[in-house]
Design a protein around this motif. Structure first.
Motif, PDB file in Angstrom:
ATOM      1  N   PHE A  63       0.734 -11.838  -3.003  1.00 30.04           N
ATOM      2  CA  PHE A  63      -0.318 -11.389  -2.097  1.00 30.04           C
ATOM      3  C   PHE A  63      -1.092 -10.235  -2.724  1.00 30.04           C
ATOM      4  CE2 PHE A  63      -1.148 -10.059   2.658  1.00 30.04           C
ATOM      5  CZ  PHE A  63      -2.448 -10.491   2.534  1.00 30.04           C
ATOM      6  N   TYR A  64      -0.369  -9.217  -3.198  1.00 31.47           N
ATOM      7  CA  TYR A  64      -1.036  -8.013  -3.697  1.00 31.47           C
ATOM      8  C   TYR A  64      -1.336  -8.116  -5.190  1.00 31.47           C
ATOM      9  CZ  TYR A  64      -0.603  -5.499   0.633  1.00 31.47           C
ATOM     10  OH  TYR A  64      -0.751  -5.110   1.928  1.00 31.47           O
ATOM     11  N   THR A  65      -2.541  -7.609  -5.571  1.00 37.88           N
ATOM     12  CA  THR A  65      -2.918  -7.608  -6.983  1.00 37.88           C
ATOM     13  C   THR A  65      -3.048  -6.177  -7.505  1.00 37.88           C
ATOM     14  OG1 THR A  65      -5.214  -7.771  -6.278  1.00 37.88           O
ATOM     15  CG2 THR A  65      -4.101  -9.831  -6.854  1.00 37.88           C
ATOM     16  N   ASP A  95      12.459  -7.874   2.958  1.00 36.67           N
ATOM     17  CA  ASP A  95      11.408  -7.495   2.025  1.00 36.67           C
ATOM     18  C   ASP A  95      11.418  -5.980   1.869  1.00 36.67           C
ATOM     19  OD1 ASP A  95       9.404  -7.914   0.205  1.00 36.67           O
ATOM     20  OD2 ASP A  95       7.947  -8.727   1.621  1.00 36.67           O
ATOM     21  N   ASP A  96      10.653  -5.500   0.891  1.00 37.43           N
ATOM     22  CA  ASP A  96      10.603  -4.057   0.674  1.00 37.43           C
ATOM     23  C   ASP A  96       9.789  -3.360   1.760  1.00 37.43           C
ATOM     24  OD1 ASP A  96       8.275  -5.258  -0.246  1.00 37.43           O
ATOM     25  OD2 ASP A  96       8.253  -4.246  -2.180  1.00 37.43           O
ATOM     26  N   VAL A  97       8.600  -3.952   2.091  1.00 37.00           N
ATOM     27  CA  VAL A  97       7.731  -3.316   3.078  1.00 37.00           C
ATOM     28  C   VAL A  97       6.969  -4.369   3.865  1.00 37.00           C
ATOM     29  CG1 VAL A  97       6.066  -2.911   1.185  1.00 37.00           C
ATOM     30  CG2 VAL A  97       5.694  -1.788   3.359  1.00 37.00           C
ATOM     31  N   ALA A  98       6.809  -4.129   5.143  1.00 33.42           N
ATOM     32  CA  ALA A  98       5.869  -4.896   5.959  1.00 33.42           C
ATOM     33  C   ALA A  98       4.607  -4.045   6.042  1.00 33.42           C
ATOM     34  CB  ALA A  98       6.440  -5.142   7.347  1.00 33.42           C
ATOM     35  N   ASP A  99       3.576  -4.440   5.333  1.00 33.67           N
ATOM     36  CA  ASP A  99       2.334  -3.651   5.280  1.00 33.67           C
ATOM     37  C   ASP A  99       1.333  -4.266   6.259  1.00 33.67           C
ATOM     38  OD1 ASP A  99      -0.206  -2.621   4.520  1.00 33.67           O
ATOM     39  OD2 ASP A  99       0.601  -1.976   2.610  1.00 33.67           O
ATOM     40  N   THR A 100       0.606  -5.299   5.848  1.00 36.66           N
ATOM     41  CA  THR A 100      -0.164  -6.050   6.851  1.00 36.66           C
ATOM     42  C   THR A 100       0.798  -6.918   7.658  1.00 36.66           C
ATOM     43  OG1 THR A 100      -0.509  -7.946   5.393  1.00 36.66           O
ATOM     44  CG2 THR A 100      -2.161  -6.211   5.315  1.00 36.66           C
ATOM     45  N   GLY A 101       1.943  -7.252   7.022  1.00 37.70           N
ATOM     46  CA  GLY A 101       2.915  -8.150   7.657  1.00 37.70           C
ATOM     47  C   GLY A 101       2.635  -9.614   7.337  1.00 37.70           C
ATOM     48  N   GLY A 102       1.552  -9.879   6.584  1.00 37.41           N
ATOM     49  CA  GLY A 102       1.163 -11.263   6.289  1.00 37.41           C
ATOM     50  C   GLY A 102       2.240 -12.027   5.533  1.00 37.41           C
ATOM     51  N   THR A 103       2.871 -11.367   4.565  1.00 37.60           N
ATOM     52  CA  THR A 103       3.899 -12.027   3.750  1.00 37.60           C
ATOM     53  C   THR A 103       5.107 -12.389   4.612  1.00 37.60           C
ATOM     54  OG1 THR A 103       3.157 -10.774   1.834  1.00 37.60           O
ATOM     55  CG2 THR A 103       5.375 -11.732   1.721  1.00 37.60           C
ATOM     56  N   LEU A 104       5.586 -11.415   5.388  1.00 40.23           N
ATOM     57  CA  LEU A 104       6.750 -11.671   6.243  1.00 40.23           C
ATOM     58  C   LEU A 104       6.448 -12.735   7.286  1.00 40.23           C
ATOM     59  CD1 LEU A 104       8.348  -8.205   6.932  1.00 40.23           C
ATOM     60  CD2 LEU A 104       9.562 -10.256   6.222  1.00 40.23           C
ATOM     61  N   GLU A 125       8.043  -0.035   7.220  1.00 37.30           N
ATOM     62  CA  GLU A 125       7.080  -0.811   8.016  1.00 37.30           C
ATOM     63  C   GLU A 125       5.880   0.084   8.312  1.00 37.30           C
ATOM     64  OE1 GLU A 125       8.217  -3.709  11.341  1.00 37.30           O
ATOM     65  OE2 GLU A 125       7.276  -2.062  12.462  1.00 37.30           O
ATOM     66  N   LYS A 126       4.700  -0.511   8.114  1.00 35.03           N
ATOM     67  CA  LYS A 126       3.472   0.244   8.395  1.00 35.03           C
ATOM     68  C   LYS A 126       2.971  -0.109   9.796  1.00 35.03           C
ATOM     69  CE  LYS A 126       2.475   0.688   3.538  1.00 35.03           C
ATOM     70  NZ  LYS A 126       1.512   0.757   2.440  1.00 35.03           N
ATOM     71  N   PRO A 127       2.250   0.818  10.444  1.00 34.31           N
ATOM     72  CA  PRO A 127       1.856   0.604  11.841  1.00 34.31           C
ATOM     73  C   PRO A 127       1.002  -0.643  12.044  1.00 34.31           C
ATOM     74  CG  PRO A 127       1.269   2.829  11.102  1.00 34.31           C
ATOM     75  CD  PRO A 127       1.835   2.130   9.927  1.00 34.31           C
ATOM     76  N   TRP A 143       0.680   4.507   1.004  1.00 36.82           N
ATOM     77  CA  TRP A 143       1.068   3.586  -0.054  1.00 36.82           C
ATOM     78  C   TRP A 143       2.416   4.067  -0.596  1.00 36.82           C
ATOM     79  CZ3 TRP A 143      -0.343  -1.107  -1.455  1.00 36.82           C
ATOM     80  CH2 TRP A 143       0.187  -1.627  -2.637  1.00 36.82           C
ATOM     81  N   ILE A 144       3.318   3.119  -0.837  1.00 36.88           N
ATOM     82  CA  ILE A 144       4.680   3.479  -1.257  1.00 36.88           C
ATOM     83  C   ILE A 144       4.853   3.196  -2.739  1.00 36.88           C
ATOM     84  CG2 ILE A 144       7.132   3.033  -0.864  1.00 36.88           C
ATOM     85  CD1 ILE A 144       5.763   1.606   1.854  1.00 36.88           C
ATOM     86  N   ASP A 145       5.438   4.144  -3.452  1.00 34.25           N
ATOM     87  CA  ASP A 145       5.849   3.896  -4.843  1.00 34.25           C
ATOM     88  C   ASP A 145       7.326   3.534  -4.821  1.00 34.25           C
ATOM     89  OD1 ASP A 145       3.427   4.338  -5.994  1.00 34.25           O
ATOM     90  OD2 ASP A 145       3.863   6.382  -6.660  1.00 34.25           O
TER      91      ASP A 145
HETATM   92  P1  5GP Z   1       2.103  -7.438   3.350  1.00 33.33           P
HETATM   93  O1  5GP Z   1       2.029  -8.930   3.271  1.00 33.33           O
HETATM   94  O2  5GP Z   1       3.018  -6.947   4.432  1.00 33.33           O
HETATM   95  O3  5GP Z   1       0.720  -6.813   3.459  1.00 33.33           O
HETATM   96  O4  5GP Z   1       2.681  -6.918   1.965  1.00 33.33           O
HETATM   97  C1  5GP Z   1       3.745  -7.562   1.357  1.00 33.33           C
HETATM   98  C2  5GP Z   1       4.011  -7.140  -0.054  1.00 33.33           C
HETATM   99  O5  5GP Z   1       2.939  -6.411  -0.660  1.00 33.33           O
HETATM  100  C3  5GP Z   1       5.193  -6.220  -0.128  1.00 33.33           C
HETATM  101  O6  5GP Z   1       6.388  -6.964  -0.168  1.00 33.33           O
HETATM  102  C4  5GP Z   1       4.929  -5.454  -1.416  1.00 33.33           C
HETATM  103  O7  5GP Z   1       5.393  -6.193  -2.534  1.00 33.33           O
HETATM  104  C5  5GP Z   1       3.418  -5.339  -1.455  1.00 33.33           C
HETATM  105  N1  5GP Z   1       3.014  -4.059  -0.849  1.00 33.33           N
HETATM  106  C6  5GP Z   1       2.450  -3.889   0.363  1.00 33.33           C
HETATM  107  N2  5GP Z   1       2.286  -2.578   0.632  1.00 33.33           N
HETATM  108  C7  5GP Z   1       2.784  -1.897  -0.443  1.00 33.33           C
HETATM  109  C8  5GP Z   1       2.928  -0.497  -0.750  1.00 33.33           C
HETATM  110  O8  5GP Z   1       2.609   0.414   0.019  1.00 33.33           O
HETATM  111  N3  5GP Z   1       3.477  -0.214  -1.973  1.00 33.33           N
HETATM  112  C9  5GP Z   1       3.864  -1.177  -2.862  1.00 33.33           C
HETATM  113  N4  5GP Z   1       4.380  -0.778  -4.040  1.00 33.33           N
HETATM  114  N5  5GP Z   1       3.761  -2.505  -2.590  1.00 33.33           N
HETATM  115  C10 5GP Z   1       3.231  -2.848  -1.389  1.00 33.33           C
END
Ligand code: 5GP
Length: 159
Positions: A63-65, A95-104, A125-127, A143-145
């Motif tokens: 998902f992320y580039t 997973d490591d993070v639910a950001d948008t949550g799209g992947t989960l 988890e992001k809001p 953003w998480i490192d």
């Molecule tokens: P989502 O689909 O929830 O937007 O993001 C899923 C994936 O994107 C995460 O499993 C992670 O690999 C990557 N990602 C999203 N947000 C972050 C972030 O804050 N830091 C990092 N390093 N990766 C992220």
């Protein structure tokens, strides 16, 4: 520089152990873990050992580039897991993070079509996440490192 959430290897050890403890305290005993590669692989490995779950599977989703740069939508990379009869199984998606949550959301929906129950666990988890995970170690909107992806890749030293 924009503020970031930093997870060190040391803190990851604490986070994965505490997350596993939360799952155990909740009484959830999943039959199998579905980890999301690549970010969820290391958390899933740590939690699988902490909970004594040997049945660990992987779905690879891209998902992320870059930092906050995404494809139009998350894409499952082949091979897609071929479900045997898992209709009675309970699953923990990690997973490591639910950001948008799209992947989960993609992986949870895939699992829900094949198993009895699916729950999700993440370190962060992001809001804005469209998936509200059952198990979360910490909430942040930064953003998480992560320790496994914050250093430059090692490039082979070819002559
Ligand atoms: P989502 O689909 O929830 O937007 O993001 C899923 C994936 O994107 C995460 O499993 C992670 O690999 C990557 N990602 C999203 N947000 C972050 C972030 O804050 N830091 C990092 N390093 N990766 C992220």
């Amino acid at each position: 520089m924009t503020q970031r959430e930093i997870l060190t290897w040391d803190l990851f050890g604490t986070a994965s152990r505490e997350l596993a403890q939360t799952i155990a305290d909740d009484g959830y005993e999943p039959d199998l873990i579905m980890s999301i590669a690549r970010g969820g692989l290391i958390p899933a490995g740590a939690i699988s050992y902490a909970l004594g779950i040997k049945n660990v599977h992987v779905m690879n989703v891209e998902f992320y580039t870059g930092v906050d740069e995404r494809l139009a939508m998350p894409v499952v990379l082949p091979p897609v897991p071929q479900p045997v009869d898992l209709s009675g199984a309970t699953v923990l998606v990690i997973d490591d993070v639910a950001d948008t949550g799209g992947t989960l959301d993609l992986v949870r929906t895939f699992c829900e079509g094949h198993v009895k129950q699916t729950r999700c666990a993440v370190i962060y988890e992001k809001p804005r996440s469209i998936v509200k995970c059952e198990y979360v170690w910490k909430r942040t909107d930064l953003w998480i490192d992560f320790p496994w992806s914050s250093q430059p890749e090692i490039v082979p030293d070819r002559p």
